[in-house]
Design a protein around this motif. Sequence first.
Motif, PDB file in Angstrom:
ATOM      1  N   MET A 188       1.030  -1.198  -0.044  1.00 41.88           N
ATOM      2  CA  MET A 188       0.016  -0.180  -0.169  1.00 41.88           C
ATOM      3  C   MET A 188       0.934   1.046   0.187  1.00 41.88           C
ATOM      4  N   LEU A 189       0.303   2.301  -0.332  1.00 46.60           N
ATOM      5  CA  LEU A 189       0.807   3.729  -0.216  1.00 46.60           C
ATOM      6  C   LEU A 189       0.030   4.393   0.892  1.00 46.60           C
ATOM      7  N   ALA A 190       0.553   5.038   1.848  1.00 43.92           N
ATOM      8  CA  ALA A 190      -0.316   5.894   2.705  1.00 43.92           C
ATOM      9  C   ALA A 190       0.568   7.024   3.098  1.00 43.92           C
ATOM     10  N   TRP A 191       0.282   7.924   4.099  1.00 44.29           N
ATOM     11  CA  TRP A 191       1.073   8.865   4.583  1.00 44.29           C
ATOM     12  C   TRP A 191       1.325   9.002   6.168  1.00 44.29           C
ATOM     13  N   MET A 192       2.416   9.603   6.527  1.00 43.60           N
ATOM     14  CA  MET A 192       2.662   9.893   7.842  1.00 43.60           C
ATOM     15  C   MET A 192       2.988  11.582   8.205  1.00 43.60           C
ATOM     16  N   ASN A 193       2.615  11.604   9.346  1.00 45.44           N
ATOM     17  CA  ASN A 193       3.269  13.113   9.861  1.00 45.44           C
ATOM     18  C   ASN A 193       4.401  12.562  10.691  1.00 45.44           C
ATOM     19  N   ALA A 194       4.995  13.459  11.383  1.00 41.17           N
ATOM     20  CA  ALA A 194       6.005  13.553  12.251  1.00 41.17           C
ATOM     21  C   ALA A 194       5.496  12.229  13.466  1.00 41.17           C
ATOM     22  N   GLU A 195       4.020  12.735  13.942  1.00 43.70           N
ATOM     23  CA  GLU A 195       3.708  11.930  15.053  1.00 43.70           C
ATOM     24  C   GLU A 195       3.759  10.486  14.725  1.00 43.70           C
ATOM     25  N   ALA A 196       3.058   9.904  13.634  1.00 38.55           N
ATOM     26  CA  ALA A 196       2.653   9.033  13.199  1.00 38.55           C
ATOM     27  C   ALA A 196       4.070   8.107  12.968  1.00 38.55           C
ATOM     28  N   LEU A 197       5.058   8.809  12.503  1.00 39.22           N
ATOM     29  CA  LEU A 197       6.407   8.210  12.358  1.00 39.22           C
ATOM     30  C   LEU A 197       7.019   7.774  13.847  1.00 39.22           C
TER      31      LEU A 197
ATOM     32  N   GLN B 288       2.754  -8.416   7.251  1.00 40.84           N
ATOM     33  CA  GLN B 288       1.411  -8.165   7.173  1.00 40.84           C
ATOM     34  C   GLN B 288       0.627  -9.470   7.797  1.00 40.84           C
ATOM     35  N   SER B 289      -0.136  -9.351   8.662  1.00 40.98           N
ATOM     36  CA  SER B 289      -1.148 -10.277   9.070  1.00 40.98           C
ATOM     37  C   SER B 289      -2.277 -10.079   8.310  1.00 40.98           C
ATOM     38  N   GLY B 290      -2.843 -11.004   7.498  1.00 46.25           N
ATOM     39  CA  GLY B 290      -4.243 -10.743   6.653  1.00 46.25           C
ATOM     40  C   GLY B 290      -3.847  -9.983   5.649  1.00 46.25           C
ATOM     41  N   PRO B 291      -4.955  -9.335   4.757  1.00 45.95           N
ATOM     42  CA  PRO B 291      -4.893  -8.634   3.871  1.00 45.95           C
ATOM     43  C   PRO B 291      -4.300  -7.281   4.100  1.00 45.95           C
ATOM     44  N   ALA B 292      -3.763  -6.653   3.284  1.00 45.33           N
ATOM     45  CA  ALA B 292      -3.269  -5.442   3.533  1.00 45.33           C
ATOM     46  C   ALA B 292      -4.337  -4.278   3.047  1.00 45.33           C
ATOM     47  N   CYS B 293      -5.350  -4.643   2.190  1.00 47.48           N
ATOM     48  CA  CYS B 293      -6.274  -3.477   1.618  1.00 47.48           C
ATOM     49  C   CYS B 293      -7.799  -3.827   2.433  1.00 47.48           C
ATOM     50  N   HIS B 294      -8.398  -2.545   2.554  1.00 53.38           N
ATOM     51  CA  HIS B 294      -9.623  -2.589   3.190  1.00 53.38           C
ATOM     52  C   HIS B 294     -10.503  -3.373   2.435  1.00 53.38           C
ATOM     53  N   THR B 295     -10.418  -3.791   1.326  1.00 60.04           N
ATOM     54  CA  THR B 295     -11.011  -4.422   0.204  1.00 60.04           C
ATOM     55  C   THR B 295     -10.994  -6.092   0.379  1.00 60.04           C
ATOM     56  N   GLY B 296     -10.319  -6.228   1.030  1.00 58.01           N
ATOM     57  CA  GLY B 296      -9.982  -7.721   1.294  1.00 58.01           C
ATOM     58  C   GLY B 296      -8.956  -8.421   0.419  1.00 58.01           C
ATOM     59  N   THR B 297      -8.317  -7.708  -0.455  1.00 57.23           N
ATOM     60  CA  THR B 297      -7.300  -8.271  -1.223  1.00 57.23           C
ATOM     61  C   THR B 297      -5.841  -7.972  -0.489  1.00 57.23           C
TER      62      THR B 297
ATOM     63  N   PHE C  44      -3.384  -2.939  -4.473  1.00 58.43           N
ATOM     64  CA  PHE C  44      -2.941  -3.034  -5.845  1.00 58.43           C
ATOM     65  C   PHE C  44      -3.384  -4.323  -6.571  1.00 58.43           C
ATOM     66  N   THR C  45      -3.703  -5.225  -5.953  1.00 60.40           N
ATOM     67  CA  THR C  45      -4.198  -6.600  -6.414  1.00 60.40           C
ATOM     68  C   THR C  45      -5.389  -6.263  -7.193  1.00 60.40           C
ATOM     69  N   GLY C  46      -5.345  -6.759  -8.342  1.00 67.24           N
ATOM     70  CA  GLY C  46      -6.188  -7.215  -9.489  1.00 67.24           C
ATOM     71  C   GLY C  46      -6.692  -5.552 -10.311  1.00 67.24           C
ATOM     72  N   ARG C  47      -5.759  -4.711  -9.988  1.00 71.13           N
ATOM     73  CA  ARG C  47      -6.135  -3.319 -10.447  1.00 71.13           C
ATOM     74  C   ARG C  47      -4.863  -2.843 -11.537  1.00 71.13           C
ATOM     75  N   GLU C  48      -4.555  -3.672 -12.335  1.00 75.96           N
ATOM     76  CA  GLU C  48      -3.727  -3.602 -13.120  1.00 75.96           C
ATOM     77  C   GLU C  48      -4.068  -2.623 -14.186  1.00 75.96           C
TER      78      GLU C  48
END
Length: 142
Positions: A62-71, A121-130, A134-138
């Motif tokens: 996945m790709l996401a964002w962090m601020n200084a606190e999250a990091l 990663q435990s389980g799928p990384a995407c909230h859609t269950g994939t 990026f799975t299936g989104r070529e």
Amino acid sequence: MSSSEETETAATPEPETAELKTAEPSPQESGLAGSVFEAVRFNADGLVPVITQDAETSEVLMLAWMNAEALGITLATRQGVYFSRSRQELWRKGATSGNVQQVVSLALDCDGDTVLMRVQQSGPACHTGTTTCFTGREITDA
């Protein structure tokens, strides 16, 4: 915005974490060591993109964002914590789904403006269950 963040919950419930600080926090406020804080080049919104990769397979999850606190929280807890641009708050990956990310390593790119986070990663990384966001989104058509 990472589509993964839509179903996750805030990492810390305090209301002050829901607001993006307009001024850059100090290293002490962010929880980051001074050398790390100085090395990361946060954008004008105080954020840095994070590419999250499976530590075993090297697959981009996945790709996401962090601020200084999250990091800072991610480094301290070794669990993936991000900043939701849409909700303006921190969120811990897997807080609601149970699909947590145990951090194996973090690295900055050569410019210091992107973080590569390798996780177990435990389980799928995407909230859609994939498996990944990026799975299936070529894209096949030009």
